[in-house]
Design a protein around this motif. Structure first.
Motif, PDB file in Angstrom:
ATOM      1  N   THR A   1      -4.221  14.222  -2.251  1.00 35.12           N
ATOM      2  CA  THR A   1      -5.673  14.298  -2.375  1.00 35.12           C
ATOM      3  C   THR A   1      -6.341  14.059  -1.028  1.00 35.12           C
ATOM      4  OG1 THR A   1      -5.529  13.470  -4.639  1.00 35.12           O
ATOM      5  CG2 THR A   1      -7.678  13.344  -3.573  1.00 35.12           C
ATOM      6  N   GLY A   2      -7.301  14.925  -0.684  1.00 33.73           N
ATOM      7  CA  GLY A   2      -8.053  14.765   0.551  1.00 33.73           C
ATOM      8  C   GLY A   2      -9.134  13.709   0.408  1.00 33.73           C
ATOM      9  N   THR A   3      -9.878  13.503   1.473  1.00 32.71           N
ATOM     10  CA  THR A   3     -10.867  12.418   1.490  1.00 32.71           C
ATOM     11  C   THR A   3     -12.182  12.770   0.785  1.00 32.71           C
ATOM     12  OG1 THR A   3     -11.638  13.176   3.659  1.00 32.71           O
ATOM     13  CG2 THR A   3      -9.969  11.438   3.630  1.00 32.71           C
ATOM     14  N   GLY A   4     -12.340  14.041   0.378  1.00 34.43           N
ATOM     15  CA  GLY A   4     -13.582  14.466  -0.270  1.00 34.43           C
ATOM     16  C   GLY A   4     -14.004  13.606  -1.453  1.00 34.43           C
ATOM     17  N   PRO A   5     -13.112  13.294  -2.401  1.00 31.35           N
ATOM     18  CA  PRO A   5     -13.518  12.466  -3.543  1.00 31.35           C
ATOM     19  C   PRO A   5     -14.040  11.093  -3.138  1.00 31.35           C
ATOM     20  CG  PRO A   5     -11.432  13.552  -4.003  1.00 31.35           C
ATOM     21  CD  PRO A   5     -11.739  13.814  -2.564  1.00 31.35           C
TER      22      PRO A   5
ATOM     23  N   ILE B   1      -5.970   8.685  -3.142  1.00 27.60           N
ATOM     24  CA  ILE B   1      -5.690   9.232  -1.813  1.00 27.60           C
ATOM     25  C   ILE B   1      -4.521   8.501  -1.171  1.00 27.60           C
ATOM     26  CG2 ILE B   1      -6.625   9.529   0.522  1.00 27.60           C
ATOM     27  CD1 ILE B   1      -9.416   9.758  -0.864  1.00 27.60           C
ATOM     28  N   LEU B   2      -4.524   7.178  -1.259  1.00 27.16           N
ATOM     29  CA  LEU B   2      -3.453   6.383  -0.666  1.00 27.16           C
ATOM     30  C   LEU B   2      -2.102   6.711  -1.285  1.00 27.16           C
ATOM     31  CD1 LEU B   2      -2.250   4.042   0.962  1.00 27.16           C
ATOM     32  CD2 LEU B   2      -3.066   2.482  -0.807  1.00 27.16           C
ATOM     33  N   LEU B   3      -2.025   6.652  -2.615  1.00 29.41           N
ATOM     34  CA  LEU B   3      -0.732   6.860  -3.283  1.00 29.41           C
ATOM     35  C   LEU B   3      -0.220   8.291  -3.135  1.00 29.41           C
ATOM     36  CD1 LEU B   3      -0.786   4.845  -6.633  1.00 29.41           C
ATOM     37  CD2 LEU B   3       0.765   4.595  -4.704  1.00 29.41           C
ATOM     38  N   THR B   4      -1.103   9.279  -3.292  1.00 29.06           N
ATOM     39  CA  THR B   4      -0.633  10.666  -3.166  1.00 29.06           C
ATOM     40  C   THR B   4      -0.152  10.956  -1.748  1.00 29.06           C
ATOM     41  OG1 THR B   4      -2.923  11.415  -2.784  1.00 29.06           O
ATOM     42  CG2 THR B   4      -2.037  11.611  -5.037  1.00 29.06           C
ATOM     43  N   THR B   5      -0.818  10.377  -0.750  1.00 31.03           N
ATOM     44  CA  THR B   5      -0.390  10.611   0.636  1.00 31.03           C
ATOM     45  C   THR B   5       0.960   9.975   0.904  1.00 31.03           C
ATOM     46  OG1 THR B   5      -2.703  10.675   1.362  1.00 31.03           O
ATOM     47  CG2 THR B   5      -1.035  10.365   3.057  1.00 31.03           C
ATOM     48  N   VAL B   6       1.150   8.743   0.443  1.00 30.05           N
ATOM     49  CA  VAL B   6       2.433   8.063   0.656  1.00 30.05           C
ATOM     50  C   VAL B   6       3.558   8.773  -0.095  1.00 30.05           C
ATOM     51  CG1 VAL B   6       3.704   5.925   0.242  1.00 30.05           C
ATOM     52  CG2 VAL B   6       1.365   5.833   1.140  1.00 30.05           C
ATOM     53  N   LEU B   7       3.331   9.077  -1.364  1.00 31.59           N
ATOM     54  CA  LEU B   7       4.375   9.710  -2.175  1.00 31.59           C
ATOM     55  C   LEU B   7       4.653  11.150  -1.746  1.00 31.59           C
ATOM     56  CD1 LEU B   7       3.438   8.372  -5.728  1.00 31.59           C
ATOM     57  CD2 LEU B   7       5.315   7.634  -4.252  1.00 31.59           C
ATOM     58  N   SER B   8       3.664  11.808  -1.135  1.00 34.98           N
ATOM     59  CA  SER B   8       3.875  13.197  -0.715  1.00 34.98           C
ATOM     60  C   SER B   8       4.906  13.308   0.401  1.00 34.98           C
ATOM     61  CB  SER B   8       2.559  13.830  -0.266  1.00 34.98           C
ATOM     62  OG  SER B   8       2.094  13.253   0.942  1.00 34.98           O
TER      63      SER B   8
ATOM     64  N   ALA C   1      -5.235   3.073   6.108  1.00 34.22           N
ATOM     65  CA  ALA C   1      -5.231   1.675   6.547  1.00 34.22           C
ATOM     66  C   ALA C   1      -6.531   0.961   6.177  1.00 34.22           C
ATOM     67  CB  ALA C   1      -5.011   1.618   8.061  1.00 34.22           C
ATOM     68  N   ALA C   2      -7.632   1.700   6.193  1.00 31.00           N
ATOM     69  CA  ALA C   2      -8.937   1.079   5.946  1.00 31.00           C
ATOM     70  C   ALA C   2      -9.258   0.906   4.473  1.00 31.00           C
ATOM     71  CB  ALA C   2     -10.037   1.917   6.602  1.00 31.00           C
ATOM     72  N   HIS C   3      -8.586   1.670   3.598  1.00 30.76           N
ATOM     73  CA  HIS C   3      -8.970   1.652   2.183  1.00 30.76           C
ATOM     74  C   HIS C   3      -7.767   1.333   1.287  1.00 30.76           C
ATOM     75  CE1 HIS C   3     -12.962   3.138   3.085  1.00 30.76           C
ATOM     76  NE2 HIS C   3     -12.412   4.029   3.869  1.00 30.76           N
ATOM     77  N   ARG C   4      -7.099   0.243   1.595  1.00 35.44           N
ATOM     78  CA  ARG C   4      -6.019  -0.208   0.715  1.00 35.44           C
ATOM     79  C   ARG C   4      -6.666  -0.783  -0.544  1.00 35.44           C
ATOM     80  NH1 ARG C   4      -4.789  -2.026   5.765  1.00 35.44           N
ATOM     81  NH2 ARG C   4      -5.509  -4.138   5.297  1.00 35.44           N
ATOM     82  N   ALA C   5      -6.419  -0.129  -1.683  1.00 26.11           N
ATOM     83  CA  ALA C   5      -7.127  -0.512  -2.911  1.00 26.11           C
ATOM     84  C   ALA C   5      -6.132  -0.878  -4.009  1.00 26.11           C
ATOM     85  CB  ALA C   5      -8.011   0.642  -3.383  1.00 26.11           C
ATOM     86  N   ASP C   6      -6.651  -1.487  -5.055  1.00 26.23           N
ATOM     87  CA  ASP C   6      -5.839  -1.824  -6.222  1.00 26.23           C
ATOM     88  C   ASP C   6      -5.529  -0.548  -6.996  1.00 26.23           C
ATOM     89  OD1 ASP C   6      -6.387  -3.817  -9.242  1.00 26.23           O
ATOM     90  OD2 ASP C   6      -4.575  -2.932  -8.385  1.00 26.23           O
ATOM     91  N   PHE C   7      -4.229  -0.165  -7.066  1.00 25.17           N
ATOM     92  CA  PHE C   7      -3.887   1.060  -7.771  1.00 25.17           C
ATOM     93  C   PHE C   7      -3.006   0.790  -8.984  1.00 25.17           C
ATOM     94  CE2 PHE C   7       0.179   0.698  -5.739  1.00 25.17           C
ATOM     95  CZ  PHE C   7      -0.061   0.348  -4.418  1.00 25.17           C
ATOM     96  N   ARG C   8      -3.092  -0.426  -9.508  1.00 25.13           N
ATOM     97  CA  ARG C   8      -2.272  -0.756 -10.682  1.00 25.13           C
ATOM     98  C   ARG C   8      -3.021  -0.409 -11.966  1.00 25.13           C
ATOM     99  NH1 ARG C   8      -1.432  -6.896  -9.275  1.00 25.13           N
ATOM    100  NH2 ARG C   8      -3.626  -6.514  -8.770  1.00 25.13           N
ATOM    101  N   SER C   9      -3.257   0.860 -12.174  1.00 22.17           N
ATOM    102  CA  SER C   9      -3.937   1.276 -13.393  1.00 22.17           C
ATOM    103  C   SER C   9      -3.384   2.598 -13.869  1.00 22.17           C
ATOM    104  CB  SER C   9      -5.448   1.408 -13.147  1.00 22.17           C
ATOM    105  OG  SER C   9      -5.730   2.572 -12.412  1.00 22.17           O
ATOM    106  N   ARG C  10      -3.447   2.791 -15.177  1.00 19.68           N
ATOM    107  CA  ARG C  10      -2.940   4.037 -15.739  1.00 19.68           C
ATOM    108  C   ARG C  10      -3.766   5.233 -15.275  1.00 19.68           C
ATOM    109  NH1 ARG C  10      -1.788   3.358 -22.078  1.00 19.68           N
ATOM    110  NH2 ARG C  10      -3.131   1.528 -21.963  1.00 19.68           N
ATOM    111  N   THR C  11      -5.042   5.002 -15.026  1.00 18.73           N
ATOM    112  CA  THR C  11      -5.901   6.093 -14.566  1.00 18.73           C
ATOM    113  C   THR C  11      -5.383   6.671 -13.258  1.00 18.73           C
ATOM    114  OG1 THR C  11      -7.880   5.214 -15.625  1.00 18.73           O
ATOM    115  CG2 THR C  11      -8.219   6.691 -13.767  1.00 18.73           C
ATOM    116  N   VAL C  12      -5.080   5.812 -12.299  1.00 22.35           N
ATOM    117  CA  VAL C  12      -4.619   6.275 -10.991  1.00 22.35           C
ATOM    118  C   VAL C  12      -3.240   6.922 -11.107  1.00 22.35           C
ATOM    119  CG1 VAL C  12      -3.985   5.537  -8.662  1.00 22.35           C
ATOM    120  CG2 VAL C  12      -6.024   4.600  -9.763  1.00 22.35           C
TER     121      VAL C  12
END
Length: 308
Positions: free
Chosen positions: A265-269, A287-294, A213-224
């Protein structure tokens, strides 16, 4: 299907509860930080100590499991080598951690306990040590080498000092020592440790939701997208190839290695990206996308791996 829901639903429901609490300001930023520190510094170390202090040493030190879980990490990193050539050592280290740093401590323990029972916790402890200590320390070392080229002794001292203060490493090693020398833990102290450890899983899962909830970020990139694919699909596939066709491990350690490798992905990165003030966006988005998709990928995997 009922067994899968029984194992997966409580875990993801607690993450959702944390996310909603953060989204609607029921719990704010300072609470999130305090809850994370409680889990990492007290509750999770207590759980790791309790497991290793009462588990047979041979059960905890399962080298076949280490090869499968660790091989999943190394195999995924090898596949990323072509992308590393275009990046600095710091960015490459952080991106590699994003793609391989499974959320073992916060999600792996409750998931495995519910899906496979208490016998699964020994290998999970190994995975926690690998992720929270070996992987984390390795990335810290690479970043410090990149930033302080030529001061090898200083980098070694920095990494050693961080590991020496890491409760996620100290606690299981202390538990193994207690088990190895046959030291009896007094009942009141044992009850205290067990009660504190029981708080680890629910608090960790709520903290994960608060982080999202605190780190909603822009994930519209091929890298992510690439990092998410590597984490949720490639890493568990490599772990399975090593565990089953290559090493012919028993079904339980194979299932645990694959499930833990498939965790988000955990919060370490993000912690390291924040600490070194670099590449925060991809870390938070992964972290956001992997948690939601998992919710989908881990539930599907549990349907295949869970005993009937």
């Amino acid at each position: 299907m009922q067994a899968v829901l029984g194992a997966a639903f409580p875990v993801f429901a607690l993450i959702l509860a944390g996310a909603l609490a953060g989204r609607f300001d029921v719990l704010d930023g300072p609470v999130t930080g305090a809850l994370n520190r409680f889990v990492i510094s007290l509750a999770l170390p207590a759980l790791l100590f309790d497991v290793t202090a009462h588990a047979p040493l041979s059960q905890v030190l399962d080298w076949g499991f280490v090869a499968a879980f660790g091989g999943g990490i190394l195999g995924t990193l090898l596949l990323m080598v072509p992308t590393f050539r275009r990046q600095s050592l710091t960015i490459a280290a952080l991106r590699g951690l994003n793609a391989t740093y499974a959320n073992v401590g916060f999600m792996g323990i409750p998931l495995c306990a519910m899906a496979f029972g208490p016998a699964s916790l020994g290998p999970v402890v190994i995975a926690v040590i690998i992720t929270a200590s070996v992987q984390f320390a390795g990335v810290v070392a690479l970043i410090e080498i990149d930033r302080h080229a030529g001061s090898g002794a200083g980098v070694a001292r920095l990494v050693a000092s961080r590991l020496a203060r890491n409760p996620l490493l100290i606690a299981p090693l202390a538990g193994l020592l207690v088990d190895g020398i046959g030291l009896a833990i007094p009942s009141p102290i044992g009850a205290f440790i067990k009660l504190l450890g029981q708080a680890a899983s629910p608090c960790a899962l709520v903290a994960t939701g608060l982080f999202i909830a605190a780190h909603r970020a822009d994930f519209r990139s091929r890298t992510v997208v690439s990092l998410v694919t590597l984490k949720l699909l490639v890493q568990p596939a490599v772990a399975w190839l090593i565990a089953a066709p290559l090493l012919h491990l028993a079904p339980l350690p194979t299932a645990i290695a694959v499930l833990l490798s498939a965790l988000p992905t955990g919060t370490g990165p993000f912690i390291l990206a924040e600490a070194y003030d670099t590449d925060r966006g991809p870390a938070a988005a992964t972290i956001l996308l992997t948690t939601v998709l998992s919710v989908l990928t881990v539930s599907a995997l549990l349907a295949v791996l869970s005993p009937v």
